[in-house]
Enzyme design. Structure first.
Site, PDB file in Angstrom:
ATOM      1  N   CYS A 113      35.517  19.606  27.313  1.00 65.62           N
ATOM      2  CA  CYS A 113      34.098  19.893  27.105  1.00 65.62           C
ATOM      3  C   CYS A 113      33.893  21.393  26.882  1.00 65.62           C
ATOM      4  O   CYS A 113      34.351  22.195  27.699  1.00 65.62           O
ATOM      5  CB  CYS A 113      33.308  19.427  28.329  1.00 65.62           C
ATOM      6  SG  CYS A 113      31.580  19.935  28.275  1.00 65.62           S
ATOM      7  N   TYR A 151      -6.540   1.969   6.553  1.00 66.48           N
ATOM      8  CA  TYR A 151      -5.589   0.918   6.183  1.00 66.48           C
ATOM      9  C   TYR A 151      -5.262  -0.108   7.255  1.00 66.48           C
ATOM     10  O   TYR A 151      -4.460  -1.004   7.024  1.00 66.48           O
ATOM     11  CB  TYR A 151      -4.279   1.531   5.682  1.00 66.48           C
ATOM     12  CG  TYR A 151      -3.638   2.530   6.635  1.00 66.48           C
ATOM     13  CD1 TYR A 151      -3.262   2.182   7.909  1.00 66.48           C
ATOM     14  CD2 TYR A 151      -3.401   3.837   6.214  1.00 66.48           C
ATOM     15  CE1 TYR A 151      -2.684   3.090   8.762  1.00 66.48           C
ATOM     16  CE2 TYR A 151      -2.821   4.760   7.067  1.00 66.48           C
ATOM     17  CZ  TYR A 151      -2.462   4.372   8.348  1.00 66.48           C
ATOM     18  OH  TYR A 151      -1.894   5.280   9.195  1.00 66.48           O
ATOM     19  N   CYS A 157      31.805  22.848  30.086  1.00 70.94           N
ATOM     20  CA  CYS A 157      32.299  22.966  31.463  1.00 70.94           C
ATOM     21  C   CYS A 157      33.812  22.921  31.553  1.00 70.94           C
ATOM     22  O   CYS A 157      34.382  23.112  32.632  1.00 70.94           O
ATOM     23  CB  CYS A 157      31.689  21.880  32.340  1.00 70.94           C
ATOM     24  SG  CYS A 157      32.336  20.238  31.989  1.00 70.94           S
ATOM     25  N   ASP A 216       1.704  10.281   3.440  1.00 75.21           N
ATOM     26  CA  ASP A 216       2.447  11.191   4.327  1.00 75.21           C
ATOM     27  C   ASP A 216       1.473  12.174   4.974  1.00 75.21           C
ATOM     28  O   ASP A 216       1.411  13.347   4.615  1.00 75.21           O
ATOM     29  CB  ASP A 216       3.514  11.926   3.509  1.00 75.21           C
ATOM     30  CG  ASP A 216       4.574  12.531   4.406  1.00 75.21           C
ATOM     31  OD1 ASP A 216       4.538  12.270   5.619  1.00 75.21           O
ATOM     32  OD2 ASP A 216       5.438  13.266   3.879  1.00 75.21           O
ATOM     33  N   GLU A 232       0.865  -1.201   0.000  1.00 78.20           N
ATOM     34  CA  GLU A 232       0.000   0.000   0.000  1.00 78.20           C
ATOM     35  C   GLU A 232       0.886   1.230   0.000  1.00 78.20           C
ATOM     36  O   GLU A 232       1.912   1.232   0.675  1.00 78.20           O
ATOM     37  CB  GLU A 232      -0.824   0.073   1.308  1.00 78.20           C
ATOM     38  CG  GLU A 232      -1.729  -1.078   1.568  1.00 78.20           C
ATOM     39  CD  GLU A 232      -2.210  -1.119   3.029  1.00 78.20           C
ATOM     40  OE1 GLU A 232      -1.900  -0.195   3.805  1.00 78.20           O
ATOM     41  OE2 GLU A 232      -2.892  -2.081   3.372  1.00 78.20           O
ATOM     42  N   LYS A 235      10.953   2.804   2.123  1.00 76.94           N
ATOM     43  CA  LYS A 235      10.882   4.257   1.955  1.00 76.94           C
ATOM     44  C   LYS A 235      11.573   4.697   0.666  1.00 76.94           C
ATOM     45  O   LYS A 235      12.546   4.086   0.228  1.00 76.94           O
ATOM     46  CB  LYS A 235      11.572   4.957   3.147  1.00 76.94           C
ATOM     47  CG  LYS A 235      10.959   4.651   4.503  1.00 76.94           C
ATOM     48  CD  LYS A 235       9.692   5.418   4.758  1.00 76.94           C
ATOM     49  CE  LYS A 235       9.938   6.861   5.096  1.00 76.94           C
ATOM     50  NZ  LYS A 235      10.367   7.076   6.463  1.00 76.94           N
ATOM     51  N   CYS A 259      28.740  19.399  34.978  1.00 78.06           N
ATOM     52  CA  CYS A 259      28.684  20.007  33.645  1.00 78.06           C
ATOM     53  C   CYS A 259      27.278  20.558  33.402  1.00 78.06           C
ATOM     54  O   CYS A 259      26.310  19.793  33.348  1.00 78.06           O
ATOM     55  CB  CYS A 259      29.040  18.963  32.587  1.00 78.06           C
ATOM     56  SG  CYS A 259      28.757  19.564  30.914  1.00 78.06           S
ATOM     57  N   CYS A 319      32.321  14.048  27.794  1.00 76.24           N
ATOM     58  CA  CYS A 319      32.731  14.959  28.857  1.00 76.24           C
ATOM     59  C   CYS A 319      32.749  14.179  30.169  1.00 76.24           C
ATOM     60  O   CYS A 319      31.840  13.386  30.435  1.00 76.24           O
ATOM     61  CB  CYS A 319      31.719  16.101  28.933  1.00 76.24           C
ATOM     62  SG  CYS A 319      31.730  16.979  30.490  1.00 76.24           S
ATOM     63  N   LYS A 321       2.516   4.516   1.200  1.00 72.60           N
ATOM     64  CA  LYS A 321       2.644   5.053   2.562  1.00 72.60           C
ATOM     65  C   LYS A 321       2.275   6.535   2.513  1.00 72.60           C
ATOM     66  O   LYS A 321       3.032   7.354   1.996  1.00 72.60           O
ATOM     67  CB  LYS A 321       4.062   4.862   3.075  1.00 72.60           C
ATOM     68  CG  LYS A 321       4.226   5.267   4.522  1.00 72.60           C
ATOM     69  CD  LYS A 321       5.594   4.862   5.041  1.00 72.60           C
ATOM     70  CE  LYS A 321       5.730   5.158   6.515  1.00 72.60           C
ATOM     71  NZ  LYS A 321       5.571   6.561   6.846  1.00 72.60           N
TER      72      LYS A 321
HETATM   73  S1  IVH Z   1       0.088   0.565   8.898  1.00 71.69           S
HETATM   74  C1  IVH Z   1       0.871  -1.409  12.979  1.00 71.69           C
HETATM   75  N1  IVH Z   1      -0.305   1.513   6.503  1.00 71.69           N
HETATM   76  O1  IVH Z   1       3.124   5.412   8.583  1.00 71.69           O
HETATM   77  C2  IVH Z   1       1.004  -0.765  11.648  1.00 71.69           C
HETATM   78  N2  IVH Z   1       0.701   2.961   8.102  1.00 71.69           N
HETATM   79  O2  IVH Z   1       5.766   5.058   9.757  1.00 71.69           O
HETATM   80  C3  IVH Z   1       0.284   0.515  11.558  1.00 71.69           C
HETATM   81  N3  IVH Z   1       1.177   5.208   7.260  1.00 71.69           N
HETATM   82  O3  IVH Z   1       2.126   5.629  11.937  1.00 71.69           O
HETATM   83  C4  IVH Z   1       0.581   1.334  10.387  1.00 71.69           C
HETATM   84  N4  IVH Z   1       0.396   4.912   5.236  1.00 71.69           N
HETATM   85  O4  IVH Z   1       0.832   7.004  10.184  1.00 71.69           O
HETATM   86  C5  IVH Z   1       0.172   1.770   7.725  1.00 71.69           C
HETATM   87  N5  IVH Z   1      -0.727   2.224   4.339  1.00 71.69           N
HETATM   88  C6  IVH Z   1      -0.275   2.471   5.552  1.00 71.69           C
HETATM   89  C7  IVH Z   1       0.251   3.737   5.907  1.00 71.69           C
HETATM   90  C8  IVH Z   1       0.741   3.930   7.188  1.00 71.69           C
HETATM   91  C9  IVH Z   1       0.953   5.777   6.064  1.00 71.69           C
HETATM   92  C10 IVH Z   1       1.813   5.891   8.403  1.00 71.69           C
HETATM   93  C11 IVH Z   1       1.126   5.715   9.736  1.00 71.69           C
HETATM   94  C12 IVH Z   1       2.166   5.121  10.632  1.00 71.69           C
HETATM   95  C13 IVH Z   1       3.433   5.521   9.938  1.00 71.69           C
HETATM   96  C14 IVH Z   1       4.579   4.599  10.307  1.00 71.69           C
END
Ligand code: IVH
Length: 707
Positions: A426, A242, A429, A135, A131, A330, A450, A444, A133
């Protein structure tokens, strides 16, 4: 808009003048309430705000007949203390581990397969759902008997902010679910703003002379955390659902089926989601989504892969803050070049000297970067990074931007300086800074003499995952430390004795001091895991603090056990080492911390002012809460890590040695001396079949017991 209030004695004002001034003050206060609470962008100091309110109240007291009756006056009523109510998630909201290339993805698959005891061929057959990800920001939606009753932000993962009223304004969130539905369900998803809507929002902000948002994610967060739901309603937030948080009934045996269910219930599910098998397919989906990234209407920062089979998900469970059954692949980090203006050495709470680069501000993937990490002295030498160089910088996700190396000179206006000489004292200090043989970090030796270390420890103590005291952030800690008001954590809880002095400080007023003291008082009740984390012991992060709290239960027991664990070979030291996740390096840090007299003094003083809630495994409600169990022999149906994780999910402590403290021994094939010892001591035993039947009867799948 702000005027200095007229200073005429209120009793000398005639009614008409009093009414005019009250009306004007009410408008000013309403305006600043708006700026502070709705826009999170105050235009005046708290002291100035308090002065406006005091002036209003004194005139109102002298001329009650002049108080305006209309709504402007109501705006002067008490401002909310904390903008949103807090809510504990039924199941914690976790994050995801990251991978950045195919090899790392394959390593993730192998780890999961090893945990499940699958051979190479079976590992190849694992099905994942890929899926995008998104943002944005994650939210949790609660439906009771099919009705949307609560929506919360992620918060610290355990507890989020209640933003129900705002979420009700989103068209993507159904108010009711069509039948059938479980009695209680928490649905997880991501709220986001499209790229286009982000641009138009910023245009409108600019026209109204308001703060611009750095990126769509910040804009979405700012739009959701509005006190007035009509403001949220005016911002076109969207949602993709999701994940499942909690369900009162078993739902689907595959994530794919769950996504179809979400669609049927009326939630938007990302249309690019698809089933994949094996690393090659996973990679081609990654490539395809990467290529489409720029064309998508919303920002994404990678692709999430989740094991489809929910039974396997349950067996895999969680490690620390992330599931073992999912990962985020990523996109490569964003890069840029800029001028290195200076190198500053910062001193951390454990005395580590860290070089920080001061950069000519540069926009990297939508975020203005002014500082970057240079890691340590060897890195500076290896990359031959010098002040005056043009450097490559990289930003990935939320991490601190990194300096990758020196780029060809872009400008000749800033001269390249001599190689950087890392200090051996340091900078804060003046104490000797030493670098032990084989270590990369110079530290340090000033300890609590410190000031930099003291301040950093205090900042850590009040940080979000620790005491999380509203109104006491980095800036106020530095200010109060400099003023001699706090030098140890316990001083924070004595700040009320300096209330008058605080009120006189620049930028502080009666209202803000009262708020601060109330926030401090509220935090005098704290969980043991937050308390342990707050101490800032080296190598004891949130996850280890939680393991220790769960294992030792009470603060007093933890301290006693840690002190006794100083003796290598003692039962207490063995017990400490047997906690999954606590290795010998962590054990040494804990013992070293307890060996320092000043640390024990601080612990005693804190225990005297705080109420630290026990966290015995009982509180997590598992069937084996408080029991110590030992696995011995070869297990045939599961791997050792899986067996251990399952037992821990039910609240058990898993140990390697059988002793009088052991409650249960699970005997696999060829169980030897440990099984004999269990028989001698009259300890209950189960073979693997009995153990599996026991686990099945308990339904070990609740991840909430894990973190
Ligand atoms: S699953 C236990 N699915 O990414 C797993 N997260 O870096 C729960 N996010 O906190 C997350 N798209 O805010 C999942 N298709 C997707 C996502 C997703 C974005 C975000 C989510 C999570 C963060 C983790």
């Amino acid at each position: 808009m702000t005027q200095t209030p007229a200073q005429t004695d209120p009793t000398e004002l005639d009614t008409e003048t009093a009414r005019a001034e009250l009306t004007q003050l009410a408008a000013q206060i309403a305006h600043h309430n708006e700026a502070y609470y709705r826009e999170a962008a105050p235009e005046i100091t708290d002291a100035q705000y308090d002065a406006l309110r005091r002036r209003y109240e004194s005139i109102a007291a002298a001329h009650p007949q002049a108080v305006p009756a209309e709504s402007a006056a109501q705006a002067v009523g008490a401002a909310p203390d904390s903008a949103f109510g807090k809510h504990l998630h039924l199941v914690p909201m976790l994050s995801l581990d990251n991978v950045f290339d195919r090899a790392e993805f394959e390593a993730f698959v192998s780890r999961a397969a090893r945990f499940l005891g699958l051979d190479g061929e079976a590992a190849q057959e694992l099905v994942f759902i890929a899926e995008p990800k998104i943002d944005g920001l994650s939210i949790s939606l609660t439906y009771e008997n099919g009705v949307f009753t609560r929506g919360t932000t992620r918060g610290d993962g355990a507890e989020g902010e209640d933003v129900t009223a705002n979420l009700r304004t989103l068209r993507d969130i159904p108010a009711r679910l069509p039948e059938p539905y479980p009695a209680l369900i928490e649905i997880r998803g991501e709220v986001f703003l499209s790229k286009e809507d982000f641009l138009s929002l910023n245009t409108a902000q600019e026209a109204a002379n308001k703060r611009l948002f750095a990126n769509p994610r910040n804009a979405a967060a700012g739009s959701l955390r509005q006190l007035d739901p009509t403001v949220t309603a005016s911002r076109p937030l969207s949602l993709f659902a999701y994940a499942l948080g909690y369900s009162s009934e078993p739902l689907d045996t595959s994530h794919w089926a769950y996504l179809q269910r979400l669609k049927n219930w009326g939630f938007p599910v990302n249309p690019l989601s698809e089933q994949v098998k094996g690393a090659a397919e996973a990679e081609s989906v990654f490539e395809r989504i990467s290529q489409n990234r720029a064309l998508l209407a919303y920002d994404i920062d990678g692709v999430v892969y989740k094991i489809d089979d929910t039974t396997l998900q349950t067996r895999l469970g969680f490690a620390g803050r992330a599931p073992r059954w999912a990962t985020a692949w990523k996109f490569p980090a964003e890069q840029a070049t800029t001028l290195l203006r200076d190198i500053e050495i910062q001193v951390g709470r454990t005395g580590a000297l860290t070089p920080v680069a001061h950069l000519e501000p540069v926009n990297v993937g939508g975020v203005l970067v002014t500082r970057a990490s240079l890691h340590n002295e060897d890195e500076i030498t290896r990359k031959d990074v010098r002040v005056g160089d043009t450097v490559f910088i990289q930003r990935a996700g939320d991490v601190i931007p990194q300096i990758l190396g020196v780029a060809p000179p872009v400008s000749q206006t800033f001269e390249r300086q001599a190689p950087f000489v890392f200090p051996d004292h340091c900078p804060a200090c003046g104490a000797l800074a030493i670098r032990p043989e084989g270590e990369a970090i110079r530290r340090c030796t000033g300890g609590l003499t410190c000031p930099a270390q003291v301040v950093e420890r205090l900042i850590h103590f009040v940080s979000r995952q620790a005491f999380d005291i509203e109104g006491l952030g980095e800036r106020s800690i530095r200010e109060f430390h400099e003023a001699g008001l706090i030098s140890t954590p316990v001083d924070i809880f004595h700040l009320h004795t300096h209330a008058a002095e605080l009120t006189r400080r620049d930028g502080w007023g009666e209202q803000s001091v009262a708020n601060l003291l109330r926030a401090i008082e509220e935090r005098q009740h704290i969980t043991l895991s937050r308390f342990i984390y707050a101490l800032g012991i080296r190598r004891v992060g949130e996850s280890n603090a939680r393991l220790l709290a769960r294992h030792y239960g009470s603060c007093t027991n933890w301290i006693t056990q840690m002190r006794a664990a100083a003796l290598i070979g003692s039962d207490e030291r063995l017990e400490l080492g047997s906690i999954t996740g606590i290795g010998s390096a962590i054990a040494e840090e804990l013992v070293a911390f307890m060996a320092e007299a000043h640390n024990l003094e601080t612990l005693n003083a804190l225990q005297a002012v705080l109420s630290i809630a026990d966290e015995s495994p009982q509180t997590s409600g598992g069937a084996l809460a408080g029991k110590t169990i030992v696995f011995t022999g070869t297990l045939l149906t599961m791997t050792r890590p899986e067996a251990k994780a399952t037992a821990e999910r039910m609240g058990a402590k898993v140990s390697d040695t059988v002793s009088r403290k052991t409650d249960l021994v699970i005997t696999g094939e060829k169980a030897g001396s440990k099984a004999r010892k269990a028989a001698e001591l009259g300890i209950e035993t189960m073979d693997e079949t009995e153990w599996n039947a026991f686990c099945a009867s308990q339904g070990t799948g609740t991840p909430s017991a894990e973190i």
